[in-house]
Design an enzyme around this catalytic site. Structure first.
Site, PDB file in Angstrom:
ATOM      1  N   HIS A   1      -3.448  -5.080   0.225  1.00 57.44           N
ATOM      2  CA  HIS A   1      -3.103  -5.593   1.562  1.00 57.44           C
ATOM      3  C   HIS A   1      -3.166  -6.985   1.514  1.00 57.44           C
ATOM      4  O   HIS A   1      -4.039  -7.787   2.032  1.00 57.44           O
ATOM      5  CB  HIS A   1      -3.794  -5.133   2.700  1.00 57.44           C
ATOM      6  CG  HIS A   1      -3.708  -3.739   2.964  1.00 57.44           C
ATOM      7  ND1 HIS A   1      -2.763  -3.158   3.880  1.00 57.44           N
ATOM      8  CD2 HIS A   1      -4.259  -2.670   2.165  1.00 57.44           C
ATOM      9  CE1 HIS A   1      -2.753  -2.035   3.956  1.00 57.44           C
ATOM     10  NE2 HIS A   1      -3.649  -1.386   2.909  1.00 57.44           N
TER      11      HIS A   1
ATOM     12  N   GLU B   1      -1.878  -9.050   3.356  1.00 56.14           N
ATOM     13  CA  GLU B   1      -1.877  -9.716   4.780  1.00 56.14           C
ATOM     14  C   GLU B   1      -3.013 -10.007   5.236  1.00 56.14           C
ATOM     15  O   GLU B   1      -3.414 -10.942   6.205  1.00 56.14           O
ATOM     16  CB  GLU B   1      -1.024  -8.624   5.840  1.00 56.14           C
ATOM     17  CG  GLU B   1      -1.767  -7.417   6.019  1.00 56.14           C
ATOM     18  CD  GLU B   1      -1.368  -6.292   5.070  1.00 56.14           C
ATOM     19  OE1 GLU B   1      -1.289  -6.743   4.037  1.00 56.14           O
ATOM     20  OE2 GLU B   1      -1.597  -5.085   5.287  1.00 56.14           O
TER      21      GLU B   1
ATOM     22  N   CYS C   1       0.698  -1.381  -0.067  1.00 58.93           N
ATOM     23  CA  CYS C   1       0.066   0.048  -0.016  1.00 58.93           C
ATOM     24  C   CYS C   1       0.825   1.225  -0.122  1.00 58.93           C
ATOM     25  O   CYS C   1       1.440   1.540  -1.019  1.00 58.93           O
ATOM     26  CB  CYS C   1      -1.017  -0.098   1.231  1.00 58.93           C
ATOM     27  SG  CYS C   1      -2.421   1.117   0.860  1.00 58.93           S
TER      28      CYS C   1
HETATM   29  N1  GLN Z   1      -2.069   6.639   2.710  1.00 58.13           N
HETATM   30  C1  GLN Z   1      -2.047   5.886   1.408  1.00 58.13           C
HETATM   31  C2  GLN Z   1      -3.440   6.106   0.549  1.00 58.13           C
HETATM   32  O1  GLN Z   1      -4.484   6.431   1.357  1.00 58.13           O
HETATM   33  C3  GLN Z   1      -1.754   4.563   1.694  1.00 58.13           C
HETATM   34  C4  GLN Z   1      -2.780   3.671   2.657  1.00 58.13           C
HETATM   35  C5  GLN Z   1      -2.421   2.422   3.386  1.00 58.13           C
HETATM   36  O2  GLN Z   1      -1.095   2.177   3.272  1.00 58.13           O
HETATM   37  N2  GLN Z   1      -3.211   1.713   3.902  1.00 58.13           N
HETATM   38  O3  GLN Z   1      -3.720   5.902  -0.304  1.00 58.13           O
END
Ligand code: GLN
Length: 536
Positions: free
Chosen positions: A509, A511, A383
């Protein structure tokens, strides 16, 4: 089919006793007997969901397939029982009140005064039963967050009391307490347990089963004493002793027949205990593994063990499936500089760049990524970690010195990461990110496709910003390829540098869906690459 059985798990004496793990372990044992089981968590806070809480408050925010931002215990539930949870599996006081207030505004209460009893308690009960009636589970295990005696948990306990009365044998209460060991007296003390049970009795709940968290073996005497003082049968006093891994807890519970006691008390037939074959195979691989793989996790919440819970567990599962022991080294992104990068990262077999929000610690992530890229260390960016991969590449390879995400710098001349179109007009922060599972098509022949062993995948998301497709050609020409694309929106989900050993960034994600019996292939493949990196 028999009626759904409802099992409540409460906690007393102190928090952090592991109610979530006990709930998940019991679910695992019942599931192994062929029952359909789900676990639900009630959190007694006013936030509608934990999505707006920072990790200092509440550890990791977990995300379900259906896009609900949830308590991290749901992660344990999924890792143990290997079936997805949903929005219905995590309810907060805020959501209960929101529903009741909406009904009041609609006029549903026909002029009645709306009160905690019966309106709030009815709404709680409706949410408990929803999983049983709508989804027809054999067992619904409901974990009540907080500790008995908290003002916030009272409406939940009152609902449990009422349900106990309404459902009779189809309902059961398990209470978790703590038995401290006083070293000077060399004694285990049961008084806090007695008091905690008394507190439950005061609100009208007699627990059926007590699970005592302890750091020392409980003697038969201690068990008998607790049984006598607390009105439970001696075989329903179960100890939960510290174990080297939470994944041993189901076995410990099975040894003491927790599942059998539950079946007896709910009037279900008790057959032979299941042998938990694949689960034990996993545990054996875990204990047999000797060689160590060292992964550096670069993030800004390194002092919080729960902030990256699902990532830690996924890496651990992946190491186990590679027959290696995981050594996870937390590297504080705020403390990383070009000067100390070699000292802090040089020794790592693989590097994981954590997800996150906001500016703090971001420069350290660029430092780590530059070091990993230039030294060809297997790296996984998740992310924000993937977004940083893109920014670092733009700055140091494409020569876009001020490249950034518009999350960090709204005026950047190179907005290689930018806010998603549908996010532009959003003003409310709660529950409005791009959340939940989305499809992704992986490019044939890419390292990512090789890792998954297929090209169509679905993974869970939680973000507002995205790879800016205007720059796609420039990145691809220089060597960073966009190898995973959402088929409906064309959003870039995966980038990689094929020239390097293993350098993959994912907008999603992985995970969140990695479980003990079904580890996420990207993690397994990443750790495999890290292991190959040791051998060289
Ligand atoms: N801050 C980034 C976004 O909103 C990544 C978010 C995250 O890592 N969950 O796109």
């Amino acid at each position: 089919m028999a009626d759904t059985k409802y099992i409540f798990v409460t906690g007393g004496v102190t928090s952090s006793l592991g109610k979530g793990i006990i709930s998940a372990s019991l679910a695992k044992l019942l599931q192994a007997r062929g029952y359909s089981v789900t676990i639900q968590k009630f959190d007694p806070y006013i936030n509608i969901d934990p999505g707006t809480l920072n990790p200092y408050e509440h550890g990791e925010c977990y995300v379900t397939e259906d896009g609900h931002e949830a308590d991290l215990d749901l992660g344990h539930y999924e890792r143990f029982i290997n079936i997805p949870t949903s929005r219905a599996n995590n309810i907060t006081t805020g959501r209960i009140y929101q529903n009741v207030i909406e009904k009041e505004r609609r006029g549903d209460y026909l002029g009645k005064t709306v009160q905690i009893i019966p309106h709030i308690t009815d709404e709680i009960k409706r949410n408990v039963k929803l999983l049983g009636t709508k989804h027809k589970f054999d067992f619904v295990i409901t974990e009540i967050g907080g500790t008995v005696g908290d003002i916030e948990s009272l409406p939940y306990l009152e609902s449990v009391r009422q349900l106990r009365w309404e459902l009779g044998k189809n309902c059961l209460c398990i209470h978790l307490t703590y038995v401290p060991y006083i070293a000077a007296a060399k004694e285990l003390k049961t008084k806090p347990t007695q008091h905690s049970v008394k507190q439950l009795q005061e609100v009208g709940i007699q627990p059926d089963i007590l699970v005592l968290r302890t750091e020392h073996e409980l003697t038969q005497d201690v068990r008998r004493k607790v049984a006598l003082f607390c009105n439970v049968e001696p075989n329903a006093v179960i100890q939960s002793i510290d174990v080297p891994s939470i994944y041993y807890v189901p076995l410990k519970m099975q040894e003491q027949k927790l599942d059998e006691v539950v079946l007896q008390k709910t009037g279900m037939p008790v057959h032979e205990a299941p042998n938990l074959g694949p689960w034990k195979t996993f545990l054996n691989r875990m204990t047999d593994a000797e060689k160590i793989v060292k992964i550096g996790l670069v993030g800004k919440y390194v002092e919080l063990p729960d902030a990256y819970k699902s990532i830690n567990e996924s890496l651990f599962q992946a190491a186990t499936y590679n027959d290696y022991k995981l050594k996870l080294v937390f590297i504080h992104s705020e403390k990383l500089t070009d000067e100390n990068a070699a000292e802090k990262l040089g020794d790592m077999d693989g590097i994981l760049i954590a997800p996150g929000f906001g500016q703090r610690g971001i420069e350290g992530k660029f430092v780590a990524l530059k070091y990993a890229r230039e030294n060809n260390i297997p790296t996984l960016g998740i992310c924000l970690g993937m977004q940083c991969m893109v920014i670092e590449y733009a700055r140091n390879v494409l020569g876009y010195k001020e490249a950034n995400s518009t999350e960090m710098d709204i005026k950047t001349p190179y907005n290689v990461i930018d806010i998603m179109e549908e996010q532009k007009n959003i003003t409310h922060m709660g529950g409005t990110m791009r959340l939940g599972a989305y499809d992704c098509e992986l490019k044939e022949g890419s390292k990512a496709a090789e890792a998954y062993g297929k090209t169509s995948i679905s993974e869970r998301h939680r973000h507002r910003f995205e790879f800016n497709n205007e720059y796609k050609d420039a990145f691809e020409a220089a060597g960073m390829k966009c190898v995973g694309i959402n088929p409906d929106t064309n959003l870039v989900e995966v980038v990689e540098i094929p020239e390097l050993k293993w350098f993959i960034g994912v907008q999603y994600h992985p995970e969140y869906n990695s479980t003990v019996l079904n580890p996420n292939p990207l993690f397994v493949n990443f750790v495999k690459a890290a292991i190959e990196n040791i051998k060289k």
